[in-house]
Design a protein around this motif. Sequence first.
Motif, PDB file in Angstrom:
ATOM      1  N   PHE A  56       5.277  12.182 -19.362  1.00 28.62           N
ATOM      2  CA  PHE A  56       6.303  11.230 -18.944  1.00 28.62           C
ATOM      3  C   PHE A  56       7.575  11.962 -18.520  1.00 28.62           C
ATOM      4  O   PHE A  56       7.800  13.116 -18.883  1.00 28.62           O
ATOM      5  CB  PHE A  56       6.647  10.281 -20.090  1.00 28.62           C
TER       6      PHE A  56
ATOM      7  N   MET B  97       0.860  -1.193   0.000  1.00 31.58           N
ATOM      8  CA  MET B  97       0.000   0.000   0.000  1.00 31.58           C
ATOM      9  C   MET B  97       0.891   1.237   0.000  1.00 31.58           C
ATOM     10  O   MET B  97       1.525   1.560   0.998  1.00 31.58           O
ATOM     11  CB  MET B  97      -0.876  -0.036   1.256  1.00 31.58           C
ATOM     12  N   PRO B  98       1.020   1.910  -1.132  1.00 29.35           N
ATOM     13  CA  PRO B  98       1.965   3.017  -1.200  1.00 29.35           C
ATOM     14  C   PRO B  98       1.482   4.211  -0.381  1.00 29.35           C
ATOM     15  O   PRO B  98       0.289   4.486  -0.288  1.00 29.35           O
ATOM     16  CB  PRO B  98       1.999   3.361  -2.680  1.00 29.35           C
TER      17      PRO B  98
ATOM     18  N   GLU C  65      -7.093   9.077 -15.399  1.00 30.81           N
ATOM     19  CA  GLU C  65      -5.846   8.392 -15.765  1.00 30.81           C
ATOM     20  C   GLU C  65      -6.130   7.029 -16.406  1.00 30.81           C
ATOM     21  O   GLU C  65      -5.343   6.558 -17.217  1.00 30.81           O
ATOM     22  CB  GLU C  65      -4.962   8.215 -14.528  1.00 30.81           C
TER      23      GLU C  65
ATOM     24  N   THR D  23      15.672   9.673 -12.438  1.00 33.54           N
ATOM     25  CA  THR D  23      14.840   8.521 -12.779  1.00 33.54           C
ATOM     26  C   THR D  23      14.302   7.868 -11.507  1.00 33.54           C
ATOM     27  O   THR D  23      13.108   7.545 -11.415  1.00 33.54           O
ATOM     28  CB  THR D  23      15.651   7.516 -13.608  1.00 33.54           C
ATOM     29  N   MET D  24      15.175   7.692 -10.520  1.00 35.46           N
ATOM     30  CA  MET D  24      14.728   7.099  -9.260  1.00 35.46           C
ATOM     31  C   MET D  24      13.695   7.995  -8.579  1.00 35.46           C
ATOM     32  O   MET D  24      12.696   7.516  -8.038  1.00 35.46           O
ATOM     33  CB  MET D  24      15.943   6.870  -8.352  1.00 35.46           C
TER      34      MET D  24
ATOM     35  N   GLU E 153      11.585   9.974  -9.956  1.00 33.63           N
ATOM     36  CA  GLU E 153      10.301   9.811 -10.638  1.00 33.63           C
ATOM     37  C   GLU E 153       9.671   8.456 -10.336  1.00 33.63           C
ATOM     38  O   GLU E 153       8.450   8.335 -10.232  1.00 33.63           O
ATOM     39  CB  GLU E 153      10.487   9.960 -12.153  1.00 33.63           C
ATOM     40  N   PHE E 154      10.519   7.436 -10.214  1.00 30.52           N
ATOM     41  CA  PHE E 154      10.004   6.114  -9.830  1.00 30.52           C
ATOM     42  C   PHE E 154       9.294   6.196  -8.478  1.00 30.52           C
ATOM     43  O   PHE E 154       8.331   5.474  -8.229  1.00 30.52           O
ATOM     44  CB  PHE E 154      11.145   5.094  -9.787  1.00 30.52           C
TER      45      PHE E 154
ATOM     46  N   GLN F  95       7.486   8.612  -7.415  1.00 32.12           N
ATOM     47  CA  GLN F  95       6.208   9.332  -7.468  1.00 32.12           C
ATOM     48  C   GLN F  95       5.089   8.308  -7.656  1.00 32.12           C
ATOM     49  O   GLN F  95       5.104   7.550  -8.624  1.00 32.12           O
ATOM     50  CB  GLN F  95       6.192  10.337  -8.626  1.00 32.12           C
ATOM     51  N   PRO F  96       4.120   8.273  -6.761  1.00 32.07           N
ATOM     52  CA  PRO F  96       3.090   7.227  -6.842  1.00 32.07           C
ATOM     53  C   PRO F  96       2.315   7.278  -8.157  1.00 32.07           C
ATOM     54  O   PRO F  96       2.023   8.353  -8.682  1.00 32.07           O
ATOM     55  CB  PRO F  96       2.171   7.550  -5.656  1.00 32.07           C
ATOM     56  N   LEU F  97       2.031   6.100  -8.690  1.00 29.73           N
ATOM     57  CA  LEU F  97       1.172   5.974  -9.875  1.00 29.73           C
ATOM     58  C   LEU F  97      -0.210   6.527  -9.546  1.00 29.73           C
ATOM     59  O   LEU F  97      -0.788   6.194  -8.512  1.00 29.73           O
ATOM     60  CB  LEU F  97       1.016   4.497 -10.235  1.00 29.73           C
ATOM     61  N   GLN F  98      -0.731   7.351 -10.428  1.00 32.64           N
ATOM     62  CA  GLN F  98      -2.095   7.839 -10.255  1.00 32.64           C
ATOM     63  C   GLN F  98      -3.051   6.861 -10.934  1.00 32.64           C
ATOM     64  O   GLN F  98      -2.860   6.524 -12.115  1.00 32.64           O
ATOM     65  CB  GLN F  98      -2.247   9.234 -10.883  1.00 32.64           C
ATOM     66  N   VAL F  99      -4.015   6.404 -10.206  1.00 33.06           N
ATOM     67  CA  VAL F  99      -5.044   5.525 -10.780  1.00 33.06           C
ATOM     68  C   VAL F  99      -6.403   6.127 -10.453  1.00 33.06           C
ATOM     69  O   VAL F  99      -6.861   6.068  -9.315  1.00 33.06           O
ATOM     70  CB  VAL F  99      -4.944   4.086 -10.223  1.00 33.06           C
TER      71      VAL F  99
ATOM     72  N   TYR G 266       7.037   3.372  -1.131  1.00 32.41           N
ATOM     73  CA  TYR G 266       6.978   1.903  -1.176  1.00 32.41           C
ATOM     74  C   TYR G 266       7.551   1.288   0.093  1.00 32.41           C
ATOM     75  O   TYR G 266       8.407   1.859   0.757  1.00 32.41           O
ATOM     76  CB  TYR G 266       7.729   1.377  -2.406  1.00 32.41           C
ATOM     77  N   ARG G 267       7.099   0.093   0.358  1.00 30.88           N
ATOM     78  CA  ARG G 267       7.585  -0.670   1.504  1.00 30.88           C
ATOM     79  C   ARG G 267       9.023  -1.127   1.223  1.00 30.88           C
ATOM     80  O   ARG G 267       9.294  -1.714   0.172  1.00 30.88           O
ATOM     81  CB  ARG G 267       6.665  -1.886   1.643  1.00 30.88           C
TER      82      ARG G 267
END
Lengths: 514, 514
Positions: free
Chosen positions: B449, B1-2, B420, B406-407, B409-410, B412-416, B36-37
């Motif tokens: 992106f 669960m982010p 989106e 790059t890290m 941006e990785f 940054q939580p995915l928006q769902v 992230y965990r």
Amino acid sequence: MPRRGSEEGSTRSERRSARGGGGIHQLPWRSLTNPYRPIEVISDDQVEAIHLASLRILSDIGMDFLHPEALDLLGAGGAQLTAGTQRVRFDPGLVEEMLGRTVPSFPLHARNPVHDLVMGSNSVGFATVASAPNVSDLDRGRRSGTFEDYCDFLRLGQFFNVIHMYGGYPVEPVDLPPGTRHLDCLAAMVTLTDKVFHAYSLGRGRILDALEIVRIGRGLTHERLATEPSMFTVVNTSSPLRLDGPMIEGLIEMARHGQLVVITPFTLSGAMAPATVAGALAQQNAEFLATLVLNQLAHPGAPVMYGGFTSNVDMKSGAPAFGTPEYTKAAMAGGQLARRYQLPYRSSNANASNAVDAQAAYESEMSLWGAVMGGAHMVMHGAGWMEGGLVASFEKFLVDIEILQTMSEFLQPLQVNEDELAFSAIEEVGPGGHFFGAAHTLERYERAFYAPILSDWRNFENWQLAGAEDATTRANRLWKQALSEYQPPPLEEDRAGELAEFVARRKAEGGVGS
Amino acid sequence: MPRRGSEEGSTRSERRSARGGGGIHQLPWRSLTNPYRPIEVISDDQVEAIHLASLRILSDIGMDFLHPEALDLLGAGGAQLTAGTQRVRFDPGLVEEMLGRTVPSFPLHARNPVHDLVMGSNSVGFATVASAPNVSDLDRGRRSGTFEDYCDFLRLGQFFNVIHMYGGYPVEPVDLPPGTRHLDCLAAMVTLTDKVFHAYSLGRGRILDALEIVRIGRGLTHERLATEPSMFTVVNTSSPLRLDGPMIEGLIEMARHGQLVVITPFTLSGAMAPATVAGALAQQNAEFLATLVLNQLAHPGAPVMYGGFTSNVDMKSGAPAFGTPEYTKAAMAGGQLARRYQLPYRSSNANASNAVDAQAAYESEMSLWGAVMGGAHMVMHGAGWMEGGLVASFEKFLVDIEILQTMSEFLQPLQVNEDELAFSAIEEVGPGGHFFGAAHTLERYERAFYAPILSDWRNFENWQLAGAEDATTRANRLWKQALSEYQPPPLEEDRAGELAEFVARRKAEGGVGS
């Protein structure tokens, strides 16, 4: 809480190459497992939202299947056809029913049983580069692929123990005629290697030939082959929402023969999929589910994998990009979707670099971490992929071997016990001492740490004296050394004979035409 | 669960540089968090086994503290001294008591409040390379560091928003006299940058000067500085089990002034620590805990971080290696130990390559993933570190900027969400279409992106026509461009005057001697 990895028996030549002599020292063959909990980049609720969005796509928009046999199967199975079109819509109930037919884990047999794989649970397998039209190396530059290059990549994939399988033709041998190319290529898979390989779903004929070749290679009856997944095919959708005829024929034939189909939508965000990762994932998932329905209608319980290949384009040029932050997140979210369906997962080691340089390495690492910590069971394009798939590079192959070996060692659980905690060594050495000569160190001299193939850890002065070779230059030397050390795996004489006979007959018949 | 990341306000020049014009386009400044965990490479039981092993080391073997003030403090605090030696042993109860004094999270103030950091919770901060004796770039080769190089690295660290802090002198300016070097270097930190920085614990005098310089730079009273962590020092043990006098003086002074001490044992497995990762971690943990006791006795509740730097040597040559699988596992296990003690964690982006090549990139990635997914709050040597710390490379700095962006941006939580998930875009485009011209795509043209700085995604032909530059050659161009675009941050005139006066006075006094 890490789970325990497993290591299997290796052949004599593998043990020899692991220990060395003058040759390349490499890790032994391993049935690799991932002991760590996958990284979850989205919540369970978000996984469900993507799942529901894809069901809505399938029920409201549908997907085109460009082959009458698919339409017949889907119609008979309960999907909704639209007369005069190739459009198929799916009720959520049908999708769920077909998902219920699948199996979460299955073996994938190699010609050499030592090289058998498991797809599922926490297994991880690395495949070679596949399907590149061009080949590259520092000596001969970038050029169209030939059968000689093709065979050399097969030899490298056999030589390096960290390669578990072949994900297709490492490079397309354009010097061979198209109608019989698959016969030469697949016969080479059986003679130059003894690992799991892939056959292209480019029409029914090629798949039937491939099934016969893998059957001969393993020395099985047709009946037994049907019960033992021994080969795989990757079925790519023509995103958005379309599946082409040759792929359909291959998929149906592979399923009916009990062989593995890896369904992989090619959802390049911003081009063939929406310009959002969530949208691309919803479309990926929809295309996967629709294709899965066809696969399970063709043969209930046929082994199938969830493939994810979502990346994004450079919005300014439209050029495809790989190893981007979006790619890494999509790879991990794809794994969450696969686990939602209790299906094994395929991802890739991809990059878009034009040179075997720092960019090639950092993009590959971002992809590989996305794949491995996304819980992928099959990592396609594990070694040698360049330029977004347009080139198979010999030097990149060696760079990736180091990257994969390092990852493979990272996946070996840390040992924590009385002996490893080394209290007596710390007591023996004491404050201000050093451990070089400690008994605890000397006992571990040979096996204490991962020993690299490509990485150079000498100090600058020694490195400079030795020629100041960068990693790519060293890789050039190493792939040639690996080819010189390669030995073909044994193949029973009767199988070799049967194979030669089959290939000769099919060639005389003209293969699959041109 | 982010968990959700946060993004803070940025200055006008940062917004400008993020949006471009003709200049380098980069990400905006961010207070970065990891949603992230963390990856757990060992079980809770194994964490406890390492903890207990380190307590046993401290009670049975002990550690040497090479300064009478440390022995006085430790003896008075309840540790066991051995007359006539510098050996100190610790009861587990004392260690636990001192652990109980620490705080899990605290701010770290920059001269520019926009650049304030948090150490703790799920924050992540990237620091520049630090402490390299040599400097390297493609134009001038590898050479000893100068103050000019030093200042250029400061400018790059200020220019790039993904750099959160300075972990020390990026390169040692050996052209400056040792006794006053710290005055010029720290004054440059305050004038050329407005981000958080570090001061070396090389004796009491340098630390007292640093405290005064950071106080002047922030315009604080002495009293307020003591309540606001505004600087940090890294205290390295002289492993095994020894802490040197100058470090002790610095540690005590920093603690008493309420400033951050990052305790980092240098446990190189196979040399200064046992040839097992578990053993090296037990020793790392023991050295950390013993030094923490001194830190908390000097000033209860002083901000302190758990630093991990466990790597391993090449057993054949004794050369240090970084970004190895052992390194990655140790970095992640180190994070588990830090969380066991509810302390913020420091790790590093390290590699051992002699060239800015594929090896430099893949070893850095293995280190960075170990740090970030190990839950590190401070990633030292984030940009520019080479050769196991012997070189600060301008080209590697730019490669790392891309890797860190790059890290970032990785993370940054995915928006769902409905928008989106893009159902209407998929419906609009339909099967067989493409998304280039879709309204949903056009709305996102600018920001869909991550846009790289260094990576080149052109196709091979265009890349070749443009000169076929590899990533390192492009990095060479880019660091020079960044230096040309750099603008010094504003510094209040009275502070600038006070700083100049202080430095002049201390130089006239001879600094700390030579």
